[in-house]
Design a protein around this motif. Structure first.
Motif, PDB file in Angstrom:
ATOM      1  N   VAL A 123       0.843  -1.197   0.000  1.00 24.29           N
ATOM      2  CA  VAL A 123       0.000   0.000   0.000  1.00 24.29           C
ATOM      3  C   VAL A 123       0.877   1.246   0.000  1.00 24.29           C
ATOM      4  CG1 VAL A 123      -1.892  -1.124   1.243  1.00 24.29           C
ATOM      5  CG2 VAL A 123      -0.205   0.171   2.508  1.00 24.29           C
ATOM      6  N   ASP A 124       0.285   2.333  -0.459  1.00 31.24           N
ATOM      7  CA  ASP A 124       0.891   3.663  -0.373  1.00 31.24           C
ATOM      8  C   ASP A 124      -0.172   4.595   0.178  1.00 31.24           C
ATOM      9  OD1 ASP A 124       3.455   3.209  -1.808  1.00 31.24           O
ATOM     10  OD2 ASP A 124       2.102   2.742  -3.460  1.00 31.24           O
ATOM     11  N   ILE A 125       0.243   5.537   1.000  1.00 31.54           N
ATOM     12  CA  ILE A 125      -0.698   6.531   1.503  1.00 31.54           C
ATOM     13  C   ILE A 125      -0.044   7.900   1.411  1.00 31.54           C
ATOM     14  CG2 ILE A 125      -0.008   6.272   3.929  1.00 31.54           C
ATOM     15  CD1 ILE A 125      -3.074   6.706   4.603  1.00 31.54           C
ATOM     16  N   ASN A 126      -0.838   8.879   1.033  1.00 33.67           N
ATOM     17  CA  ASN A 126      -0.396  10.267   0.986  1.00 33.67           C
ATOM     18  C   ASN A 126      -1.306  11.075   1.884  1.00 33.67           C
ATOM     19  OD1 ASN A 126       1.750  10.291  -1.164  1.00 33.67           O
ATOM     20  ND2 ASN A 126       0.071   9.293  -2.243  1.00 33.67           N
ATOM     21  N   PHE A 127      -0.712  11.706   2.898  1.00 38.86           N
ATOM     22  CA  PHE A 127      -1.455  12.557   3.823  1.00 38.86           C
ATOM     23  C   PHE A 127      -1.462  13.970   3.254  1.00 38.86           C
ATOM     24  CE2 PHE A 127       0.509   9.160   6.345  1.00 38.86           C
ATOM     25  CZ  PHE A 127      -0.632   8.590   6.905  1.00 38.86           C
ATOM     26  N   LEU A 128      -2.648  14.529   3.066  1.00 37.23           N
ATOM     27  CA  LEU A 128      -2.771  15.828   2.404  1.00 37.23           C
ATOM     28  C   LEU A 128      -3.114  16.971   3.348  1.00 37.23           C
ATOM     29  CD1 LEU A 128      -4.737  14.453  -0.654  1.00 37.23           C
ATOM     30  CD2 LEU A 128      -2.285  14.949  -0.519  1.00 37.23           C
ATOM     31  N   LYS A 129      -3.820  16.668   4.436  1.00 37.57           N
ATOM     32  CA  LYS A 129      -4.224  17.684   5.416  1.00 37.57           C
ATOM     33  C   LYS A 129      -4.174  17.055   6.800  1.00 37.57           C
ATOM     34  CE  LYS A 129      -7.094  20.603   2.614  1.00 37.57           C
ATOM     35  NZ  LYS A 129      -6.865  22.001   2.829  1.00 37.57           N
ATOM     36  N   PRO A 130      -4.076  17.863   7.840  1.00 38.73           N
ATOM     37  CA  PRO A 130      -4.131  17.290   9.194  1.00 38.73           C
ATOM     38  C   PRO A 130      -5.549  16.896   9.569  1.00 38.73           C
ATOM     39  CG  PRO A 130      -3.909  19.687   9.301  1.00 38.73           C
ATOM     40  CD  PRO A 130      -3.818  19.303   7.844  1.00 38.73           C
ATOM     41  N   GLY A 131      -5.668  15.790  10.271  1.00 38.40           N
ATOM     42  CA  GLY A 131      -6.966  15.360  10.793  1.00 38.40           C
ATOM     43  C   GLY A 131      -7.271  16.122  12.067  1.00 38.40           C
ATOM     44  N   ILE A 132      -8.424  16.755  12.118  1.00 41.15           N
ATOM     45  CA  ILE A 132      -8.797  17.628  13.230  1.00 41.15           C
ATOM     46  C   ILE A 132      -9.683  16.860  14.222  1.00 41.15           C
ATOM     47  CG2 ILE A 132      -9.902  19.814  13.855  1.00 41.15           C
ATOM     48  CD1 ILE A 132      -7.361  20.067  12.042  1.00 41.15           C
ATOM     49  N   PRO A 133      -9.367  16.915  15.520  1.00 41.16           N
ATOM     50  CA  PRO A 133     -10.158  16.187  16.518  1.00 41.16           C
ATOM     51  C   PRO A 133     -11.638  16.554  16.457  1.00 41.16           C
ATOM     52  CG  PRO A 133      -8.282  17.323  17.546  1.00 41.16           C
ATOM     53  CD  PRO A 133      -8.306  17.716  16.119  1.00 41.16           C
ATOM     54  N   GLY A 134     -12.470  15.529  16.655  1.00 41.08           N
ATOM     55  CA  GLY A 134     -13.917  15.725  16.689  1.00 41.08           C
ATOM     56  C   GLY A 134     -14.586  15.664  15.332  1.00 41.08           C
ATOM     57  N   ARG A 135     -13.812  15.693  14.266  1.00 38.28           N
ATOM     58  CA  ARG A 135     -14.406  15.633  12.932  1.00 38.28           C
ATOM     59  C   ARG A 135     -14.705  14.190  12.549  1.00 38.28           C
ATOM     60  NH1 ARG A 135     -11.560  20.300   9.301  1.00 38.28           N
ATOM     61  NH2 ARG A 135     -12.108  22.032  10.662  1.00 38.28           N
ATOM     62  N   THR A 136     -15.653  14.053  11.639  1.00 38.62           N
ATOM     63  CA  THR A 136     -16.013  12.731  11.121  1.00 38.62           C
ATOM     64  C   THR A 136     -15.206  12.461   9.866  1.00 38.62           C
ATOM     65  OG1 THR A 136     -18.241  12.887  12.038  1.00 38.62           O
ATOM     66  CG2 THR A 136     -17.902  11.314  10.227  1.00 38.62           C
ATOM     67  N   LEU A 137     -14.609  11.288   9.820  1.00 32.10           N
ATOM     68  CA  LEU A 137     -13.862  10.854   8.646  1.00 32.10           C
ATOM     69  C   LEU A 137     -14.699   9.846   7.875  1.00 32.10           C
ATOM     70  CD1 LEU A 137     -10.303  10.292  10.161  1.00 32.10           C
ATOM     71  CD2 LEU A 137     -11.365  12.425   9.394  1.00 32.10           C
ATOM     72  N   THR A 138     -14.584   9.895   6.565  1.00 27.84           N
ATOM     73  CA  THR A 138     -15.254   8.949   5.678  1.00 27.84           C
ATOM     74  C   THR A 138     -14.210   8.388   4.726  1.00 27.84           C
ATOM     75  OG1 THR A 138     -17.316  10.207   5.772  1.00 27.84           O
ATOM     76  CG2 THR A 138     -17.090   8.640   3.956  1.00 27.84           C
ATOM     77  N   ALA A 139     -14.185   7.079   4.583  1.00 28.05           N
ATOM     78  CA  ALA A 139     -13.296   6.430   3.611  1.00 28.05           C
ATOM     79  C   ALA A 139     -14.156   5.770   2.546  1.00 28.05           C
ATOM     80  CB  ALA A 139     -12.412   5.390   4.292  1.00 28.05           C
ATOM     81  N   VAL A 140     -13.797   6.024   1.292  1.00 23.16           N
ATOM     82  CA  VAL A 140     -14.505   5.451   0.148  1.00 23.16           C
ATOM     83  C   VAL A 140     -13.491   4.625  -0.639  1.00 23.16           C
ATOM     84  CG1 VAL A 140     -15.840   5.928  -1.926  1.00 23.16           C
ATOM     85  CG2 VAL A 140     -16.065   7.439   0.077  1.00 23.16           C
ATOM     86  N   ALA A 141     -13.721   3.320  -0.669  1.00 24.19           N
ATOM     87  CA  ALA A 141     -12.806   2.387  -1.331  1.00 24.19           C
ATOM     88  C   ALA A 141     -13.443   1.854  -2.603  1.00 24.19           C
ATOM     89  CB  ALA A 141     -12.486   1.224  -0.399  1.00 24.19           C
ATOM     90  N   ASP A 142     -12.667   1.868  -3.691  1.00 28.13           N
ATOM     91  CA  ASP A 142     -13.145   1.361  -4.977  1.00 28.13           C
ATOM     92  C   ASP A 142     -12.071   0.536  -5.665  1.00 28.13           C
ATOM     93  OD1 ASP A 142     -15.858   2.472  -5.425  1.00 28.13           O
ATOM     94  OD2 ASP A 142     -14.797   4.372  -5.147  1.00 28.13           O
ATOM     95  N   ARG A 143     -12.490  -0.616  -6.204  1.00 31.41           N
ATOM     96  CA  ARG A 143     -11.576  -1.449  -6.990  1.00 31.41           C
ATOM     97  C   ARG A 143     -11.343  -0.770  -8.331  1.00 31.41           C
ATOM     98  NH1 ARG A 143     -13.659  -6.805  -6.810  1.00 31.41           N
ATOM     99  NH2 ARG A 143     -15.254  -6.073  -8.212  1.00 31.41           N
ATOM    100  N   ARG A 144     -10.090  -0.676  -8.732  1.00 35.02           N
ATOM    101  CA  ARG A 144      -9.728  -0.111 -10.037  1.00 35.02           C
ATOM    102  C   ARG A 144      -9.446  -1.196 -11.065  1.00 35.02           C
ATOM    103  NH1 ARG A 144     -12.237   4.031  -9.093  1.00 35.02           N
ATOM    104  NH2 ARG A 144     -11.323   5.559  -7.717  1.00 35.02           N
ATOM    105  N   GLN A 145      -8.784  -2.257 -10.620  1.00 36.27           N
ATOM    106  CA  GLN A 145      -8.428  -3.357 -11.520  1.00 36.27           C
ATOM    107  C   GLN A 145      -8.405  -4.664 -10.747  1.00 36.27           C
ATOM    108  OE1 GLN A 145      -7.615  -3.559 -14.925  1.00 36.27           O
ATOM    109  NE2 GLN A 145      -8.419  -1.473 -14.974  1.00 36.27           N
ATOM    110  N   GLN A 146      -8.760  -5.734 -11.432  1.00 36.03           N
ATOM    111  CA  GLN A 146      -8.653  -7.078 -10.869  1.00 36.03           C
ATOM    112  C   GLN A 146      -8.172  -7.981 -11.989  1.00 36.03           C
ATOM    113  OE1 GLN A 146      -9.644  -8.024  -7.543  1.00 36.03           O
ATOM    114  NE2 GLN A 146      -8.525  -9.883  -8.037  1.00 36.03           N
ATOM    115  N   GLN A 147      -7.039  -8.618 -11.793  1.00 35.55           N
ATOM    116  CA  GLN A 147      -6.487  -9.563 -12.754  1.00 35.55           C
ATOM    117  C   GLN A 147      -6.090 -10.817 -11.997  1.00 35.55           C
ATOM    118  OE1 GLN A 147      -6.386  -8.996 -16.091  1.00 35.55           O
ATOM    119  NE2 GLN A 147      -7.340  -7.009 -15.691  1.00 35.55           N
TER     120      GLN A 147
END
Length: 146
Positions: free
Chosen positions: A86-110
């Motif tokens: 895996v690779d992850i890129n952090f773009l902004k700081p996560g602020i306490p008390g905020r709600t996070l949402t993760a949306v995962a999508d398959r791009r390729q399957q071989q």
């Protein structure tokens, strides 16, 4: 039912004994073949010494969405799909008390290998959600351990 509400999640065999996701307080909003959407609230015990989200918490959150998207919600008797990298890129700081949402999508399957993109959003009071991080996962389907 647990304090985090994990017992109320829609059925996915992966969550049955996933104590890490339970501790994170993850809620499953949607799961389909190759897709998952989850949320969690950023709590004080998830912060680093700077008072922002610990990168490991964001990574674990994204990794759960990745696992849910990779593995069929109907379960499999013979195989599991795990991360091969895996690779992850952090773009902004996560602020306490905020709600996070993760949306995962398959791009390729071989065959037994797949590529998934996971976007992690952060709620912003009075504005649209912002992208907090981008996660790309490479999956591999392997026999279930005995």
């Amino acid at each position: 039912m647990s304090e985090t509400g994990v017992d109320a999640l829609p059925a996915h065999p992966l969550l049955k004994n996933d104590y890490a996701s339970e501790w994170l307080g993850i809620e499953l909003l949607k799961v389909d073949d190759g897709h998952a959407t989850i949320t969690m609230k950023l709590r004080q015990e998830m912060l680093n010494g700077f008072g922002i989200a610990h990168g490991g918490m964001i990574f674990a959150f994204a990794d759960t969405a990745f696992a849910l998207a990779c593995n069929p919600h109907t379960g499999s008797a013979d195989t599991i799909t795990v991360a091969s990298g895996v690779d992850i890129n952090f773009l902004k700081p996560g602020i306490p008390g905020r709600t996070l949402t993760a949306v995962a999508d398959r791009r390729q399957q071989q065959g037994r290998s797949g590529i998934y993109d996971i976007q992690i959003f952060q709620s912003v009071p009075g504005a649209e959600d912002e992208v907090l991080a981008e996660f790309r996962g490479r999956s591999r389907t392997v026999p279930k351990p005995s």
